[in-house]
Design an enzyme around this catalytic site. Structure first.
Site, short mmCIF file in Angstrom:
data_model
loop_
_atom_site.label_atom_id
_atom_site.label_comp_id
_atom_site.label_asym_id
_atom_site.label_seq_id
_atom_site.Cartn_x
_atom_site.Cartn_y
_atom_site.Cartn_z
N TYR A 150 -2.25 -0.13 10.30
CA TYR A 150 -2.32 -0.60 8.91
C TYR A 150 -1.06 -0.19 8.15
CZ TYR A 150 -4.30 -1.27 4.20
OH TYR A 150 -4.53 -1.66 2.91
N SER B 209 0.84 -1.20 0.00
CA SER B 209 0.00 0.00 0.00
C SER B 209 0.87 1.24 0.00
CB SER B 209 -0.90 0.02 1.24
OG SER B 209 -1.55 1.27 1.38
#
Length: 322
Positions: A230, A217
């Site tokens: 995250y 990501s």
């Protein structure tokens, strides 16, 4: 007052022109940034309908529905005769990958948590491409479930050539002190343990020419203040990719990662509040989130020995511009 020098007058003239240009640009952009459409078809742009869905998120309930079919992609046997296992393959990026892998000639196993309706829709889409598909429900944070997924793939297809670690848990925490241990633990167990378990179970079944592709990501590169846990896991996935690639190179197994920016998938309407979902992706340089079918070709590229035989340990960001 002394007269301005020629150099000063020149600089001020340039400044005045830039000031005029800036004012004109502000007037033109008063309605918000214009979304960039550079693909084979036009994609939805913010604002989206305000919506907030319960975890783990259901693709068939999102409005507008994500684009995953890639109707203009022409298959050319890049993965002919291969078998792939995709975690989180029921929806979002995972579904789009499954469709393109099938179009390129691969049989596909889909591992998912509990989104049975979405998984069946993915299976139908894969079979429409003329390839076989098996569905395996389970929790990637549990090694036994990862072992079952790999075993089911090998039993169905007799081989395992491509593992796509894609399943993820994401939910924001605006204040760092409000991030609970249970929240933190769930994120790490899903995003890191899940990738580790699945890769370790898959590798003994893989032959030279196989590959592992991890979904990272942009948050693993830049961080996100409301996604501390995250972001931490995604940065870990990038490091895991690079380290594992070196470890497996003697086995002839390539390991790479794709690091998307904002993508319109069930992950985000189940992570953000309705107001934030409405403007999701609007702050990217392209003025919109990516659609899953815009991300999936990167996985085909990295999975295929035809196109990526000399590529391992790489992190490929697809973030809509810097």
């Amino acid at each position: 007052m002394p007269l301005a020098s020629p150099a000063t007058r020149k600089q001020r003239s340039i400044q005045q022109k830039v000031d005029r240009d800036d004012r004109a640009a502000e007037r033109k952009s008063s309605g918000g940034p214009k979304a960039m459409q550079a693909g084979a078809r036009r994609y939805p742009v913010p604002p989206f309908p305000k919506q907030h869905h319960p975890k783990p998120g259901m693709e068939h309930k999102i409005e507008p529905l994500p684009f995953y079919e890639a109707p203009f992609w022409k298959g050319s046997d890049k993965l002919k005769g291969m078998a792939a296992l995709i975690t989180g393959g029921d929806s979002g990026i995972g579904r789009a990958i499954a469709v393109l892998f099938a179009r390129e000639g691969a049989d596909v196993a889909i591992h998912y948590l509990s989104e049975h309706k979405d998984a069946e829709a993915t299976k139908t889409a894969v079979e429409a491409e003329g390839r076989r598909c098996v569905l395996v429900a389970g929790d990637v944070s549990k090694r036994v479930d990862c072992r079952k997924a790999v075993a089911a793939t090998v039993k169905a297809f007799g081989r395992l050539d491509v593992l796509v670690n894609n399943a993820a848990f994401q939910i924001h925490s605006a204040k760092f002190e409000d991030l609970t241990e249970a929240h933190f633990d769930t994120t790490l167990k899903t995003n890191l343990y899940g990738y580790f378990h699945m890769a370790q179970e898959a590798v003994p079944h893989m032959k030279p020419g196989s590959s592992i592709i991890n979904t990272g990501s942009v948050t693993g590169i830049d961080g996100s203040k409301e996604l501390v846990d995250y972001s931490m896991t995604k940065g870990g996935i990038h490091a895991f990719t690079r380290a594992l690639s070196g470890n497996l190179i003697e086995k002839g197994i390539r390991v790479n990662a794709v690091a998307p920016g904002p993508v319109w998938t069930p992950l985000n309407p189940s992570e953000k509040q309705a107001e934030d979902v409405s403007t999701f992706g609007a702050k990217t340089p392209m003025g919109r989130p990516a659609q899953p079918e815009e991300i999936a070709p990167a996985y085909v590229f990295l999975a295929s020995p035809q196109s990526a035989s000399y590529i391992t340990g790489e992190i490929l960001p697809i973030i809509g511009g810097y």
